[in-house]
Design a protein around this motif. Structure first.
Motif, PDB file in Angstrom:
ATOM      1  N   ALA A   1       5.144  80.522 -27.682  1.00 51.14           N
ATOM      2  CA  ALA A   1       5.898  81.476 -26.868  1.00 51.14           C
ATOM      3  C   ALA A   1       7.254  80.899 -26.481  1.00 51.14           C
ATOM      4  O   ALA A   1       8.287  81.579 -26.549  1.00 51.14           O
ATOM      5  CB  ALA A   1       5.095  81.845 -25.613  1.00 51.14           C
TER       6      ALA A   1
ATOM      7  N   ARG B   1      -3.213  85.558 -22.312  1.00 56.42           N
ATOM      8  CA  ARG B   1      -3.211  85.231 -20.876  1.00 56.42           C
ATOM      9  C   ARG B   1      -4.618  84.976 -20.370  1.00 56.42           C
ATOM     10  O   ARG B   1      -4.873  83.988 -19.670  1.00 56.42           O
ATOM     11  CB  ARG B   1      -2.629  86.394 -20.070  1.00 56.42           C
TER      12      ARG B   1
ATOM     13  N   GLU C   1      -5.051  81.365 -18.928  1.00 55.41           N
ATOM     14  CA  GLU C   1      -5.108  81.307 -17.457  1.00 55.41           C
ATOM     15  C   GLU C   1      -6.517  80.970 -16.986  1.00 55.41           C
ATOM     16  O   GLU C   1      -6.689  80.312 -15.960  1.00 55.41           O
ATOM     17  CB  GLU C   1      -4.627  82.635 -16.861  1.00 55.41           C
TER      18      GLU C   1
ATOM     19  N   LEU D   1      -3.200  72.681 -17.350  1.00 49.12           N
ATOM     20  CA  LEU D   1      -2.093  72.047 -16.618  1.00 49.12           C
ATOM     21  C   LEU D   1      -1.866  70.601 -17.060  1.00 49.12           C
ATOM     22  O   LEU D   1      -0.726  70.224 -17.364  1.00 49.12           O
ATOM     23  CB  LEU D   1      -2.333  72.139 -15.101  1.00 49.12           C
TER      24      LEU D   1
ATOM     25  N   LEU E   1      -0.261  70.666 -20.457  1.00 52.86           N
ATOM     26  CA  LEU E   1       1.157  71.028 -20.352  1.00 52.86           C
ATOM     27  C   LEU E   1       1.977  69.838 -19.853  1.00 52.86           C
ATOM     28  O   LEU E   1       3.092  69.595 -20.323  1.00 52.86           O
ATOM     29  CB  LEU E   1       1.329  72.217 -19.391  1.00 52.86           C
TER      30      LEU E   1
ATOM     31  N   LEU F   1       5.042  68.223 -21.674  1.00 49.56           N
ATOM     32  CA  LEU F   1       6.337  68.105 -20.989  1.00 49.56           C
ATOM     33  C   LEU F   1       6.820  66.662 -20.993  1.00 49.56           C
ATOM     34  O   LEU F   1       8.009  66.389 -21.206  1.00 49.56           O
ATOM     35  CB  LEU F   1       6.215  68.610 -19.550  1.00 49.56           C
TER      36      LEU F   1
ATOM     37  N   LEU G   1      12.548  72.744 -22.626  1.00 50.74           N
ATOM     38  CA  LEU G   1      11.989  72.033 -21.466  1.00 50.74           C
ATOM     39  C   LEU G   1      12.008  72.924 -20.230  1.00 50.74           C
ATOM     40  O   LEU G   1      11.040  72.937 -19.451  1.00 50.74           O
ATOM     41  CB  LEU G   1      12.788  70.753 -21.197  1.00 50.74           C
TER      42      LEU G   1
ATOM     43  N   ARG H   1      11.928  76.209 -20.099  1.00 50.09           N
ATOM     44  CA  ARG H   1      10.933  77.283 -20.211  1.00 50.09           C
ATOM     45  C   ARG H   1       9.509  76.741 -20.075  1.00 50.09           C
ATOM     46  O   ARG H   1       8.637  77.365 -19.465  1.00 50.09           O
ATOM     47  CB  ARG H   1      11.086  77.995 -21.555  1.00 50.09           C
ATOM     48  N   LEU H   2       9.262  75.558 -20.665  1.00 51.22           N
ATOM     49  CA  LEU H   2       7.925  74.974 -20.568  1.00 51.22           C
ATOM     50  C   LEU H   2       7.629  74.553 -19.131  1.00 51.22           C
ATOM     51  O   LEU H   2       6.505  74.733 -18.633  1.00 51.22           O
ATOM     52  CB  LEU H   2       7.818  73.787 -21.532  1.00 51.22           C
ATOM     53  N   GLY H   3       8.637  73.999 -18.469  1.00 48.38           N
ATOM     54  CA  GLY H   3       8.462  73.639 -17.063  1.00 48.38           C
ATOM     55  C   GLY H   3       8.217  74.864 -16.198  1.00 48.38           C
ATOM     56  O   GLY H   3       7.391  74.833 -15.276  1.00 48.38           O
TER      57      GLY H   3
ATOM     58  N   ARG I   1       4.653  75.914 -16.686  1.00 50.35           N
ATOM     59  CA  ARG I   1       3.772  75.003 -15.952  1.00 50.35           C
ATOM     60  C   ARG I   1       3.780  75.340 -14.455  1.00 50.35           C
ATOM     61  O   ARG I   1       2.734  75.395 -13.814  1.00 50.35           O
ATOM     62  CB  ARG I   1       4.264  73.565 -16.179  1.00 50.35           C
TER      63      ARG I   1
ATOM     64  N   LEU J   1       1.983  78.686 -13.770  1.00 52.42           N
ATOM     65  CA  LEU J   1       0.530  78.560 -13.891  1.00 52.42           C
ATOM     66  C   LEU J   1      -0.051  77.828 -12.686  1.00 52.42           C
ATOM     67  O   LEU J   1      -1.100  78.222 -12.156  1.00 52.42           O
ATOM     68  CB  LEU J   1       0.170  77.819 -15.189  1.00 52.42           C
ATOM     69  N   ALA J   2       0.652  76.777 -12.253  1.00 49.03           N
ATOM     70  CA  ALA J   2       0.138  76.005 -11.114  1.00 49.03           C
ATOM     71  C   ALA J   2       0.223  76.792  -9.811  1.00 49.03           C
ATOM     72  O   ALA J   2      -0.668  76.718  -8.975  1.00 49.03           O
ATOM     73  CB  ALA J   2       0.909  74.685 -10.987  1.00 49.03           C
TER      74      ALA J   2
ATOM     75  N   GLY K   1      -0.980  81.004 -11.064  1.00 48.09           N
ATOM     76  CA  GLY K   1      -2.068  81.192 -12.018  1.00 48.09           C
ATOM     77  C   GLY K   1      -1.699  82.079 -13.187  1.00 48.09           C
ATOM     78  O   GLY K   1      -2.562  82.414 -13.996  1.00 48.09           O
ATOM     79  N   SER K   2      -0.425  82.458 -13.299  1.00 56.40           N
ATOM     80  CA  SER K   2      -0.026  83.431 -14.321  1.00 56.40           C
ATOM     81  C   SER K   2       0.930  82.839 -15.346  1.00 56.40           C
ATOM     82  O   SER K   2       1.868  82.126 -15.014  1.00 56.40           O
ATOM     83  CB  SER K   2       0.654  84.627 -13.655  1.00 56.40           C
ATOM     84  N   LEU K   3       0.702  83.164 -16.620  1.00 56.89           N
ATOM     85  CA  LEU K   3       1.630  82.819 -17.696  1.00 56.89           C
ATOM     86  C   LEU K   3       2.321  84.073 -18.241  1.00 56.89           C
ATOM     87  O   LEU K   3       2.870  84.057 -19.337  1.00 56.89           O
ATOM     88  CB  LEU K   3       0.871  82.105 -18.827  1.00 56.89           C
ATOM     89  N   LYS K   4       2.296  85.140 -17.454  1.00 58.85           N
ATOM     90  CA  LYS K   4       2.788  86.427 -17.956  1.00 58.85           C
ATOM     91  C   LYS K   4       4.239  86.345 -18.436  1.00 58.85           C
ATOM     92  O   LYS K   4       4.556  86.789 -19.547  1.00 58.85           O
ATOM     93  CB  LYS K   4       2.637  87.500 -16.879  1.00 58.85           C
TER      94      LYS K   4
ATOM     95  N   THR L   1       6.112  83.862 -19.405  1.00 57.13           N
ATOM     96  CA  THR L   1       6.251  83.023 -20.600  1.00 57.13           C
ATOM     97  C   THR L   1       5.728  83.742 -21.841  1.00 57.13           C
ATOM     98  O   THR L   1       6.400  83.803 -22.878  1.00 57.13           O
ATOM     99  CB  THR L   1       5.457  81.715 -20.417  1.00 57.13           C
ATOM    100  N   LEU L   2       4.510  84.260 -21.751  1.00 49.99           N
ATOM    101  CA  LEU L   2       3.874  84.839 -22.933  1.00 49.99           C
ATOM    102  C   LEU L   2       4.530  86.164 -23.321  1.00 49.99           C
ATOM    103  O   LEU L   2       4.656  86.467 -24.507  1.00 49.99           O
ATOM    104  CB  LEU L   2       2.376  85.004 -22.698  1.00 49.99           C
ATOM    105  N   ASP L   3       4.977  86.940 -22.333  1.00 50.82           N
ATOM    106  CA  ASP L   3       5.671  88.191 -22.672  1.00 50.82           C
ATOM    107  C   ASP L   3       7.000  87.895 -23.369  1.00 50.82           C
ATOM    108  O   ASP L   3       7.346  88.554 -24.356  1.00 50.82           O
ATOM    109  CB  ASP L   3       5.920  89.019 -21.402  1.00 50.82           C
ATOM    110  N   ALA L   4       7.742  86.896 -22.872  1.00 52.30           N
ATOM    111  CA  ALA L   4       9.029  86.568 -23.511  1.00 52.30           C
ATOM    112  C   ALA L   4       8.804  86.065 -24.939  1.00 52.30           C
ATOM    113  O   ALA L   4       9.552  86.406 -25.861  1.00 52.30           O
ATOM    114  CB  ALA L   4       9.770  85.513 -22.686  1.00 52.30           C
TER     115      ALA L   4
END
Lengths: 330, 330
Positions: free
Chosen positions: A191, A227, A231, A238, A241, A245, B245, B247-249, B252, B255-256, B259-262, B264-267
């Motif tokens: 992604a 997701r 998730e 984590l 990741l 990173l 970096l 975007r990955l950060g 991360r 998610l922390a 709890g969502s990666l929405k 990131t994954l949508d993009a």
């Protein structure tokens, strides 16, 4: 061979139902999707129209119950099993194992349970996408934690073998860490790569060739399914990741300060060779004594070495351990 | 059709030699590899045994000189061209364009030069890996910076079209930024992913399936070749790494904390759809007036829109611009 009752008839549950029948077992199932139920019935399967009816039949016939619903539906299914089929052995095919184990210990601690996860999939979903051959040659994790009931482990492993898979015994924690690294992290990186390539206008995409196509392929999967998978494994994803990173930051730092990506690219090349080497390795046969007091450790050791159980006899499991050739190549 | 003198007969140079001959041109070359030279001669090609002889022939016959050596050898080749064939048009097929342009301006500013980069490759290298068909349907960047001599651009573009490629006109800077994103970053991310999967023992690799295999495939390439490619484009790769970096950060962090990666994954999914959409798009034909005063801007605009030049007439270039369908799908 135990009859099999599958709760949830999507891609994985529907394939388990087909594969178990192909192996000669009596099978039936339940799905909340009326459409999937109709198609499955048209394909000649017994599909009960409510979950309690399916579980009642399981209790009557001492069947293995396979939970094949998404993680958010697990609790409600466990509650019905405790009521309707409390003495049946139970396994699941959900893609995380720690949260499943937690839910079982909390909601249904008296069940005879061992968790499972077949490492097979397709980009399509639902009953129609399934097949009896989906698991042929695939790895199928059956968790063997210290508290796992060995009879439940064996029953779940027999189902996996009947479906044409080989069984990877490991702990719930090690499973979740491993799939974070080799299944969930790849989706996040794909992604990120797709966004970096696409978000500065059309030119980069016009020049994209194999490396970008391969690296972004799984970003084509439905984001809501990715997701749910990623998730649901956040506690293990984590640290994976953070590992990525750290390595990516180190690559950036080395390139900026020394102009070299040698350490990064050499480590990646070794990793890729290890993957190829493991998949092409010779296998050493080992026998696990299922009556030994340290059987859980012995099973976990098979998985930790990249090995797999390929056959079950009365008191033993025949396993194979890879003798990787890659160490000699590097 | 100008004769073609190719300096360097590896995978790309050797394929240019073959493709140009297949298009009906007189061709000859030079390689410092005695083995490659012998095989190329056995294949019926004229291969001079020193670079000055090849360039003398180019000067005598007003040939196009194609520089197909690795970046570290560029300076010495430019110095020989300035001495032996100073009036020949010159192009190159090196995978970065900014450093090549800098070297030409510094060492050979009087040359009639336009830089090139065919976006085609294989994992094998050397003369034996080449083919006349390597560039069929591929993108071939020919840089059209403000200072680029239009005659040189046209001569290089005609070679690319003769080789079966389509021509993407853009600036050296935009080229280097684009390939950092879609070619060099994928190699770094594949290396990071392979290391994260392999460095905690055999279990993750034993469970690895399609997403990990695809995501690590290019980590199987020879690290020294990947290093040369990526490190030679460090000025453009560093911002691409920073983008990744960041975007990955962000993934991360989301998610922390939530709890969502929405996001990131949508993009990522949008980026992948944009890639597919661009590759499957309809093409709008446009004509570029090669005699217009703003011709460089017009050519750059074709590349910036993801377009390509597919034919050259006396005073015009016929180009195609993608009309992406993806905007309507999202």
């Amino acid at each position: 061979m135990l009859p099999v009752c599958v709760i949830g008839l999507g891609l994985i549950g529907g394939s388990v139902l087909r594969a178990a029948r192909a192996a000669g077992r009596d099978v039936w199932g339940y799905t909340e999707s009326g459409q999937d139920a109709a198609v499955a019935r048209a394909d000649g399967f017994l599909v009960e129209s409510d979950v309690d009816a399916a579980l009642t039949l399981a209790a009557q016939r001492d069947a293995l119950v396979v939970i094949a619903v998404p993680l958010p539906s697990l609790a409600s299914v466990l509650r019905r099993i405790v009521v309707m089929a409390p003495n049946c052995p139970v396994t699941d095919v959900i893609s995380v194992k720690g949260p499943v184990l937690d839910a079982v210990e909390r909601l249904a601690p008296s069940l005879t349970f061992a968790g499972g996860h077949p490492m097979a999939g397709r980009s399509e979903s639902g009953w129609a996408a399934g097949s009896a051959e989906l698991f042929h040659g695939a790895a199928w994790v059956v968790t063997a934690d210290e508290k796992t009931d060995l009879a439940a482990w064996r029953i779940a492993a027999e189902l996996a073998l009947d479906c044409g898979a080989h069984v990877v015994p490991t702990t719930a924690y090690e499973h979740d860490d491993a799939v974070a690294r080799i299944s969930h992290l790849p989706h996040v990186l794909a992604a990120v790569l797709a966004a970096v390539g696409a978000d500065v206008g059309p030119l980069p995409l016009a020049l994209a060739a194999g490396s970008f196509r391969d690296g972004t392929r799984v970003a084509g999967s439905r984001p809501e399914l990715v997701r749910a998978m990623c998730e649901g494994n956040a506690p293990a994803l984590l640290p994976a990741l953070d590992d990525a990173l750290g390595r990516l930051g180190a690559a950036r730092g080395a390139l900026a300060s020394t102009g070299s990506l040698k350490a990064t690219l050499d480590a990646g090349h070794r990793g890729r060779l290890a993957l190829i080497g493991q998949q092409q390795s010779e296998w050493l046969a080992v026998t696990v004594d299922l009556t030994a007091p340290d059987v859980h450790d012995a099973l976990q050791s098979v998985g930790a070495q990249g090995g797999r159980v390929v056959r079950l006899a009365e008191n033993t499991a025949l396993a194979e351990i890879p003798r990787s050739r890659v160490d000699n190549d590097l």
